[in-house]
Design an enzyme around this catalytic site. Sequence first.
Site, mmCIF file in Angstrom:
data_model
loop_
_atom_site.group_PDB
_atom_site.id
_atom_site.type_symbol
_atom_site.label_atom_id
_atom_site.label_comp_id
_atom_site.label_asym_id
_atom_site.label_seq_id
_atom_site.Cartn_x
_atom_site.Cartn_y
_atom_site.Cartn_z
ATOM 1 N N TYR A 362 0.817 -1.236 0.000
ATOM 2 C CA TYR A 362 0.000 0.000 0.000
ATOM 3 C C TYR A 362 0.844 1.277 0.000
ATOM 4 O O TYR A 362 2.016 1.256 0.241
ATOM 5 C CB TYR A 362 -1.078 -0.003 1.076
ATOM 6 C CG TYR A 362 -0.715 -0.056 2.552
ATOM 7 C CD1 TYR A 362 0.576 0.061 3.037
ATOM 8 C CD2 TYR A 362 -1.750 -0.215 3.484
ATOM 9 C CE1 TYR A 362 0.828 0.025 4.404
ATOM 10 C CE2 TYR A 362 -1.503 -0.261 4.847
ATOM 11 C CZ TYR A 362 -0.210 -0.139 5.293
ATOM 12 O OH TYR A 362 0.033 -0.181 6.626
ATOM 13 N N GLU A 363 0.144 2.363 -0.321
ATOM 14 C CA GLU A 363 0.776 3.677 -0.525
ATOM 15 C C GLU A 363 1.935 3.579 -1.517
ATOM 16 O O GLU A 363 3.012 4.142 -1.325
ATOM 17 C CB GLU A 363 1.171 4.310 0.803
ATOM 18 C CG GLU A 363 -0.085 4.557 1.648
ATOM 19 C CD GLU A 363 0.099 5.510 2.795
ATOM 20 O OE1 GLU A 363 0.931 6.410 2.707
ATOM 21 O OE2 GLU A 363 -0.635 5.328 3.779
ATOM 22 N N GLY A 364 1.680 2.834 -2.576
ATOM 23 C CA GLY A 364 2.693 2.615 -3.614
ATOM 24 C C GLY A 364 3.414 1.307 -3.360
ATOM 25 O O GLY A 364 4.085 1.139 -2.345
#
Lengths: 379, 260
Positions: A362-364
Amino acid sequence: MNFNLLKEHEMLLKLYNEFTEKEVKPLAEEVDETEEFPVKTLEKLNKYGFMGIPFPKKYGGAGGDILSYALAVETLSKACATTGVIVSAHTSLCAAPIYEFGTTEQKEKYLIPLAKGEKLGAFALTEANAGTDASAQQTVAVKEGDHYIINGSKIFITNAGVADIYIIMAMTDKSQGTRGISAFIVEAETPGFTIGKKEAKMGIRGSSTCELIFENCKIPQENMLGKEGKGFSIAMKTLDGGRIGIAAQALGIAQGALDETVNYVKERRQFGKPISYFQNTQFQLAEMETKIEAARMLVYKAAFLKENKLPYSREAAMAKLYAAETAMEVTTKAVQLHGGYGYTREYPVERMMRDAKITEIYEGTSEVQKMVIAANLLK
Amino acid sequence: MRIIVCIKQVPDTTEVRLDPKTGTLIREGVPSIINPDDKSGLEAALKLKDEKNAHVTVLTMGPPQADVALREALAMGADKAILLTDRAFAGSDTWATSCTLAAAINKLGYDLIIAGRQAIDGDTAQVGPQIAEHLKLPQVSYVENLSVDGEDLILKRVFEDGYHLIKVKTPCLITTLKEMNEARYMSVGGIFDSYREKEVEVWSLKDIEVDHNNLGLSGSPTKVKKSFTKGAKSAGKQYNVEAKEAAKIIVDKLREKYII
């Protein structure tokens, strides 16, 4: 160059460690087992000022720096990655963009209660068909008079269902591609906005991850965050900052797993002696410790750069990439050193291994971090 | 209500060891904490701040490092902090300490003075009561509960086998037990304030009026003859006998050791 923490950071660590030990660690297993959002812990986090660490006091924050915030997420995540991500998503992905891109009125109306911990925040970019390719947004916002009408849905939204305030990305002009995306501040109670399916996850199971559904959801124009068409840029900048939070979470998970393992190998006896006496154990621990320390340096450096308003996108990506991979590797080794016991729910390392995986996603994803780092090299 | 809370920075004795050769504490690497009984006293004062708008001053005598304990108290919510530090105070026993603290308190206005029952590194329980004597104040020790009744305090003074409920007029001094309450945490914002906005006032000998014969090592009547690590007990002896015979053996042993 100075690697020393300030005295105030040392005292913050004393608070963070004491709070984590007494309030967070005892609940970590239960939060994972029941998949229930730790409401009581959130109340305490609010009370002691954990939800607005890097924001100025005039906006309800603690008046701290980015490192103080990263240290909090790291320490909480040593015991409970769920608690770490609640703080991180709230601070980095909701309160921070309002602080950086919001109008004075938006800061007063939304940032102050967020930073004081009276309201919980969330951020929604990802859609079913817009993951790493975040530009493929299908949620639309159509202007009607002094309002926008939002239709569409978002998935995998952290803190969803519990949060009071959401930052939402939506297409205001499809013909403009990423320059047609705008950001909006949406309150939980807004008619037309509902919470969909709650995900059953492998790790961070107490964190609430849900779908958001918008059906003719009417948002006043003054709730647009930044200018029309600037949403994608706001989202990317927000995620740059968010990476420091998730990197700190990954760092904490790794450190927590190492701490558990150090205790275990001193007690566990095989062949007539504690397994800590064996060189294989020692070499594994040495590698875990070294990688954690390297990850820590990257995280703290990214925090330092952001705090000092220096470019930090590359460093935040490196910190997130390396800390996440370290968390995965260290927790896997921690389970291995615990042997059969490590695979059971009697010991926390299997939970930590499950929790670690999400930090690579997550978050990239790790791949996105590599794209960011390479783009910086090749520009 | 003006409250002064006397605190002491102590090594966390749950993590302290004794040097087996010298019998002294190994302080290296041991974290310092606010003495637990004092911290409860501070919490009691902060509750009175929350409820009755009391003004809370924390006071300590110690080396310059004790600054951290005072900042911690400020970060919990205390209004003012004073560090009494001077080479002349070094080596003070409870008498010299209480004389010095009383002299500092004399310079401050107060309605209530709170001290912890005893410090975990000395366990004397003398400094609080001695301060009350120097200042000619009524004192109530071993307080586990406190409530305000107009100008008076209602205090629960706890013994091993019971308790007293005592009504006392302010100004007075109380000593508190750690069982009194669960002290609050520092707050994140409080920590920044304690380093950026609040100050620790540093007072030295020249700031207080005190008889110099009562100061430091030379002003301390207590002489430490010997300190030693308590030896390990032997394994003991087991008797597998009837209850009646067992009772006789126990009584004989107790008599032999002049315990009964």
